[in-house]
Scaffold this motif. Structure first.
Motif, PDB file in Angstrom:
ATOM      1  N   GLN A   1     -13.000 -13.251  54.741  1.00 58.18           N
ATOM      2  CA  GLN A   1     -13.769 -14.043  54.256  1.00 58.18           C
ATOM      3  C   GLN A   1     -13.875 -15.423  52.379  1.00 58.18           C
ATOM      4  OE1 GLN A   1     -15.444 -15.714  57.145  1.00 58.18           O
ATOM      5  NE2 GLN A   1     -14.963 -14.094  58.141  1.00 58.18           N
ATOM      6  N   PHE A   2     -12.741 -16.038  52.936  1.00 61.26           N
ATOM      7  CA  PHE A   2     -12.775 -16.545  51.344  1.00 61.26           C
ATOM      8  C   PHE A   2     -14.037 -16.912  50.572  1.00 61.26           C
ATOM      9  CE2 PHE A   2      -8.624 -15.657  52.379  1.00 61.26           C
ATOM     10  CZ  PHE A   2      -7.681 -15.685  51.139  1.00 61.26           C
ATOM     11  N   THR A   3     -15.025 -16.794  50.475  1.00 60.33           N
ATOM     12  CA  THR A   3     -16.240 -16.689  49.387  1.00 60.33           C
ATOM     13  C   THR A   3     -15.943 -16.621  48.218  1.00 60.33           C
ATOM     14  OG1 THR A   3     -16.598 -14.559  49.352  1.00 60.33           O
ATOM     15  CG2 THR A   3     -16.988 -15.400  50.858  1.00 60.33           C
ATOM     16  N   PRO A   4     -16.599 -17.894  46.986  1.00 63.79           N
ATOM     17  CA  PRO A   4     -15.741 -17.627  46.056  1.00 63.79           C
ATOM     18  C   PRO A   4     -16.473 -15.932  45.232  1.00 63.79           C
ATOM     19  CG  PRO A   4     -17.259 -19.033  45.837  1.00 63.79           C
ATOM     20  CD  PRO A   4     -17.453 -18.697  47.153  1.00 63.79           C
ATOM     21  N   ASP A   5     -16.372 -15.046  45.706  1.00 64.44           N
ATOM     22  CA  ASP A   5     -16.637 -13.968  44.832  1.00 64.44           C
ATOM     23  C   ASP A   5     -15.366 -12.955  45.803  1.00 64.44           C
ATOM     24  OD1 ASP A   5     -18.927 -13.856  44.117  1.00 64.44           O
ATOM     25  OD2 ASP A   5     -20.005 -12.789  45.790  1.00 64.44           O
ATOM     26  N   PHE A   6     -14.928 -13.367  46.943  1.00 69.70           N
ATOM     27  CA  PHE A   6     -13.665 -12.296  47.534  1.00 69.70           C
ATOM     28  C   PHE A   6     -12.617 -13.365  46.949  1.00 69.70           C
ATOM     29  CE2 PHE A   6     -10.225 -12.961  49.928  1.00 69.70           C
ATOM     30  CZ  PHE A   6     -10.246 -10.781  50.178  1.00 69.70           C
ATOM     31  N   PHE A   7     -12.399 -14.697  46.173  1.00 70.46           N
ATOM     32  CA  PHE A   7     -11.107 -15.561  45.602  1.00 70.46           C
ATOM     33  C   PHE A   7     -11.316 -14.475  44.229  1.00 70.46           C
ATOM     34  CE2 PHE A   7      -9.973 -18.829  43.237  1.00 70.46           C
ATOM     35  CZ  PHE A   7      -8.177 -18.820  44.276  1.00 70.46           C
ATOM     36  N   ILE A   8     -12.329 -14.592  43.713  1.00 71.04           N
ATOM     37  CA  ILE A   8     -12.393 -13.676  42.402  1.00 71.04           C
ATOM     38  C   ILE A   8     -11.961 -12.635  42.019  1.00 71.04           C
ATOM     39  CG2 ILE A   8     -13.148 -12.845  39.687  1.00 71.04           C
ATOM     40  CD1 ILE A   8     -15.707 -15.483  41.099  1.00 71.04           C
ATOM     41  N   ALA A   9     -12.271 -11.283  43.022  1.00 64.01           N
ATOM     42  CA  ALA A   9     -11.945 -10.489  42.886  1.00 64.01           C
ATOM     43  C   ALA A   9     -10.253 -10.281  43.568  1.00 64.01           C
ATOM     44  CB  ALA A   9     -12.598  -9.388  44.480  1.00 64.01           C
ATOM     45  N   CYS A  10      -9.740 -11.349  43.969  1.00 64.65           N
ATOM     46  CA  CYS A  10      -8.899 -11.654  44.211  1.00 64.65           C
ATOM     47  C   CYS A  10      -7.530 -11.980  42.897  1.00 64.65           C
ATOM     48  CB  CYS A  10      -7.811 -12.680  45.412  1.00 64.65           C
ATOM     49  SG  CYS A  10      -8.230 -12.065  47.593  1.00 64.65           S
ATOM     50  N   LEU A  11      -7.698 -13.108  42.275  1.00 61.76           N
ATOM     51  CA  LEU A  11      -7.314 -13.319  40.513  1.00 61.76           C
ATOM     52  C   LEU A  11      -7.850 -12.325  39.796  1.00 61.76           C
ATOM     53  CD1 LEU A  11      -9.121 -16.498  40.421  1.00 61.76           C
ATOM     54  CD2 LEU A  11      -6.538 -16.370  41.570  1.00 61.76           C
ATOM     55  N   ALA A  12      -8.542 -10.997  39.996  1.00 59.77           N
ATOM     56  CA  ALA A  12      -8.901  -9.978  39.192  1.00 59.77           C
ATOM     57  C   ALA A  12      -7.696  -9.137  40.108  1.00 59.77           C
ATOM     58  CB  ALA A  12     -10.104  -8.808  39.099  1.00 59.77           C
ATOM     59  N   LEU A  13      -7.370  -8.624  41.045  1.00 60.98           N
ATOM     60  CA  LEU A  13      -6.061  -8.262  41.592  1.00 60.98           C
ATOM     61  C   LEU A  13      -4.409  -7.729  41.133  1.00 60.98           C
ATOM     62  CD1 LEU A  13      -5.484  -5.330  43.200  1.00 60.98           C
ATOM     63  CD2 LEU A  13      -5.277  -7.432  45.116  1.00 60.98           C
ATOM     64  N   VAL A  14      -4.401  -9.346  41.310  1.00 62.91           N
ATOM     65  CA  VAL A  14      -2.952 -10.208  40.614  1.00 62.91           C
ATOM     66  C   VAL A  14      -3.451  -9.910  39.333  1.00 62.91           C
ATOM     67  CG1 VAL A  14      -1.717 -12.208  40.183  1.00 62.91           C
ATOM     68  CG2 VAL A  14      -3.213 -12.196  42.948  1.00 62.91           C
ATOM     69  N   GLY A  15      -4.453  -9.919  38.910  1.00 64.66           N
ATOM     70  CA  GLY A  15      -3.826 -10.024  37.205  1.00 64.66           C
ATOM     71  C   GLY A  15      -3.223  -8.329  36.766  1.00 64.66           C
ATOM     72  N   PHE A  16      -4.313  -7.791  37.578  1.00 57.90           N
ATOM     73  CA  PHE A  16      -3.831  -5.722  37.551  1.00 57.90           C
ATOM     74  C   PHE A  16      -2.929  -5.717  37.609  1.00 57.90           C
ATOM     75  CE2 PHE A  16      -6.312  -1.788  38.675  1.00 57.90           C
ATOM     76  CZ  PHE A  16      -5.622  -1.386  36.968  1.00 57.90           C
ATOM     77  N   ILE A  17      -2.682  -6.214  38.759  1.00 60.40           N
ATOM     78  CA  ILE A  17      -0.808  -5.714  39.416  1.00 60.40           C
ATOM     79  C   ILE A  17       0.057  -6.419  38.237  1.00 60.40           C
ATOM     80  CG2 ILE A  17       0.720  -6.267  41.306  1.00 60.40           C
ATOM     81  CD1 ILE A  17      -1.083  -4.115  41.937  1.00 60.40           C
ATOM     82  N   VAL A  18       0.034  -7.405  37.887  1.00 62.01           N
ATOM     83  CA  VAL A  18       0.729  -7.987  36.747  1.00 62.01           C
ATOM     84  C   VAL A  18       1.022  -7.520  35.840  1.00 62.01           C
ATOM     85  CG1 VAL A  18       1.627 -10.695  35.302  1.00 62.01           C
ATOM     86  CG2 VAL A  18       0.369 -10.710  37.495  1.00 62.01           C
ATOM     87  N   THR A  19       0.187  -6.766  35.217  1.00 59.47           N
ATOM     88  CA  THR A  19      -0.288  -5.891  34.402  1.00 59.47           C
ATOM     89  C   THR A  19       0.896  -4.662  33.993  1.00 59.47           C
ATOM     90  OG1 THR A  19      -2.197  -7.193  33.553  1.00 59.47           O
ATOM     91  CG2 THR A  19      -1.911  -4.376  31.774  1.00 59.47           C
ATOM     92  N   LEU A  20       0.162  -3.926  35.462  1.00 57.41           N
ATOM     93  CA  LEU A  20       0.991  -2.869  35.530  1.00 57.41           C
ATOM     94  C   LEU A  20       2.427  -2.919  35.995  1.00 57.41           C
ATOM     95  CD1 LEU A  20      -2.152  -1.528  38.214  1.00 57.41           C
ATOM     96  CD2 LEU A  20      -1.038  -0.888  36.198  1.00 57.41           C
ATOM     97  N   ALA A  21       2.651  -4.250  36.976  1.00 61.33           N
ATOM     98  CA  ALA A  21       4.630  -4.273  37.075  1.00 61.33           C
ATOM     99  C   ALA A  21       4.850  -4.806  35.823  1.00 61.33           C
ATOM    100  CB  ALA A  21       3.919  -5.430  37.932  1.00 61.33           C
ATOM    101  N   PHE A  22       4.584  -5.623  34.759  1.00 61.53           N
ATOM    102  CA  PHE A  22       4.897  -6.059  33.520  1.00 61.53           C
ATOM    103  C   PHE A  22       5.147  -4.100  33.401  1.00 61.53           C
ATOM    104  CE2 PHE A  22       5.325  -6.933  29.530  1.00 61.53           C
ATOM    105  CZ  PHE A  22       6.025  -7.219  28.385  1.00 61.53           C
ATOM    106  N   LEU A  23       3.989  -3.867  33.014  1.00 59.84           N
ATOM    107  CA  LEU A  23       4.494  -2.151  31.909  1.00 59.84           C
ATOM    108  C   LEU A  23       5.449  -1.438  32.761  1.00 59.84           C
ATOM    109  CD1 LEU A  23       2.999  -0.426  30.226  1.00 59.84           C
ATOM    110  CD2 LEU A  23       1.825   0.883  31.922  1.00 59.84           C
ATOM    111  N   PHE A  24       5.171  -2.089  34.069  1.00 57.65           N
ATOM    112  CA  PHE A  24       6.674  -0.221  34.778  1.00 57.65           C
ATOM    113  C   PHE A  24       7.928  -0.737  34.060  1.00 57.65           C
ATOM    114  CE2 PHE A  24       8.659   0.236  38.776  1.00 57.65           C
ATOM    115  CZ  PHE A  24       8.654   1.899  38.614  1.00 57.65           C
TER     116      PHE A  24
END
Length: 542
Positions: A194-217
């Motif tokens: 359900q694309f609520t604002p909270d879910f969207f924010i959680a997805c953006l946080a996940l993207v930031g976390f993933i990008v950080t890990l991928a860049f470090l990797f």
């Protein structure tokens, strides 16, 4: 893939109960000792092996495709098979899916070489092997096809789609028959996003976390590539030492790491800090791959991404219904991490759909995949891990359009048929050339091929009526023509049929000759190829 699974399982059960990744069940001294022993064995193997047999993995497959016409030596695949088994049994943080790609590509290359296929056929069978290997590893046939195109060829080739898809389906069916359904990603209940604002924010946080890990990797690997010429004993000793230290405190990071994902998906909690497991797993895998351990990155990126998704679900536990969103965020993390590290968005998306057998994950997965890929490529200037590895050693991950065009056309595109005659031919047989549409004849004299035009043979026949001819030979009751005396011939060479126009062009450039006779392997006939015909073909408007 089935043999590799069985080998790892069989040897692991000799000293470990609870599966091939249950390292946390071992006493501390065993966890410390096993990686050291594995690295020692690998160092011995790589020291004894010739340098040409040490090259393995996905970057090696791409290199052989672009620079060696897709010819993959079988011995390198044998080295890959046993060294990755040793690495995984020893708890080193690598994956078996990348090595499986090497094995599958080698099988395809071997079949193409023994079938004496042209270059396009070699590439098609290599793609079939790659897709079949990925399909066997994850039991995702469409994702296997997309992986071959997005990661190995870095372009979509629709002409290959049907055979590659067929190979991928067969690979999955064989995997299911021999190994059963792979249950690592078996999810019974997946919530509808359900694309609520909270879910969207959680997805953006996940993207930031993933990008950080991928860049470090990727960054850690690039730093460690600089010590690639250091002795294998130093590099593998460092991997063994680091892995042993990690084994004391975070045994969950050893091996492929799928057991951690299984625990989270089944509702269990990890003994260690999840964030610590994620960071250490990322660094440990980067160090192992960067220092030359013969393993893959595909499986570990899935695990790291899945754990990162679980961490994001924990972070937003108060905003999201945890029991329903945990599995969804694990899948989103897996897809985003794979897409970010290998720049393979469609492969990651389809893999998630095929693993879960549901379309509920499509929209949120597209969001995190696209954002992760864009940030990695446009903002951080990071390409696929395999592309960067090839660039580091001065190689290109793709070939020029001109070279590809040449490789995808056979010599028959520019060849003219040739009538092969004996040096002494009967008058009756030569008269039949009058009704032929072939422009050239060829014959062999003392091991030297001679080439002449058909009109010259017919003119020599006409001259017979003008008087005695010195080139006529009587053999019993037959009157034969000595073609070497009757014709003004051009000496020529005969070579086996090249696999592509690129090979033909290289031959012309190396020999400096204007034309050559080609021995067609399928029909055992001969044809003529000239540099002029090849140039005209390349300059055609269409």
């Amino acid at each position: 893939m089935a043999l590799l699974y069985w080998l790892i399982m069989f040897l692991s059960q000799l000293f470990m109960a609870g599966g091939s990744e249950a390292f946390e069940s071992l006493p501390v001294w065993q966890r410390v000792l096993i990686p050291i022993v594995a690295c020692f064995v690998l160092a011995v193997i790589f020291t004894l092996l010739p340098a040409k047999l040490r090259s393995v993995g996905v970057p090696y497959v791409v290199e052989r495709l672009n620079y060696h016409q897709g010819i993959l030596p079988v011995l390198n695949a044998v080295v890959q098979f046993f060294t990755v088994a040793i690495s995984l049994i020893g708890g080193l943080s690598i994956g078996k899916e990348g090595p499986a790609v090497h094995l599958g590509a080698t099988f395809g290359s071997y079949l193409a070489q023994h079938g004496r296929l042209p270059q396009y056929g070699v590439e098609t069978l290599v793609a079939c092997g790659v897709a079949g290997a990925i399909a066997a590893a994850f039991q995702t046939p469409v994702a296997g096809v997309l992986f071959a195109f997005e990661v190995i060829f870095i372009e979509y080739r629709m002409g290959m789609a049907l055979p590659v898809l067929l190979s991928s389906v067969v690979g999955m069916l064989v995997s299911e028959y021999l190994l059963g359904r792979i249950e690592v990603f078996d999810i019974d209940h997946l919530s509808t996003a359900q694309f609520t604002p909270d879910f969207f924010i959680a997805c953006l946080a996940l993207v930031g976390f993933i990008v950080t890990l991928a860049f470090l990797f990727l960054k850690v690997q690039k730093v460690l590539w600089r010590v690639g010429k250091v002795s294998v004993w130093w590099r593998f000793s460092l991997v063994g030492g680091v892995t042993s230290v990690v084994a004391i405190y975070l045994p969950e990071t050893l091996g492929g790491g799928y057991d951690s994902l299984i625990a989270l998906l089944s509702g269990q909690t990890l003994v260690s800090s999840l964030l610590a497991v994620i960071i250490v797993k990322t660094l440990l895998t980067s160090v192992s791959i960067g220092l030359g351990i013969p393993g893959g990155m595909i499986g570990p990126t899935f695990v790291i991404g899945g754990l990162a998704g679980a961490q994001a679900a924990f972070m937003f536990d108060s905003l999201l219904p945890y029991n329903h969103e945990m599995a969804l965020f694990i899948l989103l993390g897996m897809a985003a991490m794979m897409a970010a590290c290998f720049q393979a968005p469609l492969t990651a998306l389809i893999a998630m759909i095929e693993m879960t057998h549901t379309s509920e994950v499509i929209v949120p997965a597209m969001l995190v995949i696209v954002l992760s890929c864009l940030i990695m490529r446009l903002l951080l200037r990071q390409e696929s891990a395999f592309v960067q590895r090839l660039k580091y050693v001065g190689l290109s991950s793709s070939m020029s359009p001109f070279k590809r065009y040449l490789q995808h056309h056979t010599v028959m595109s520019v060849a003219e048929p040739v009538v092969v005659l004996p040096a002494h031919e009967s008058i009756e047989r030569l008269k039949d050339l009058g009704s032929s549409v072939v422009d050239y004849v060829a014959f062999e004299v003392s091991g030297q091929w001679m080439l002449a035009r058909r009109e010259a043979v017919l003119s020599a026949l006409q001259s017979i009526h003008l008087g005695p001819s010195p080139f006529l030979v009587v053999d019993g009751e037959q009157v034969l023509m000595d073609l070497s005396k009757a014709l003004d011939c051009t000496p020529s060479m005969a070579i086996p049929e090249p696999t592509s126009l690129e090979k033909m062009l290289s031959w012309f450039q190396a020999s400096g000759r204007a034309d050559v006779l080609i021995e067609v392997r399928r029909t055992e006939k001969m044809c003529l190829v000239s540099r002029r015909q090849l140039d005209q073909f390349l300059l055609k408007d269409n």
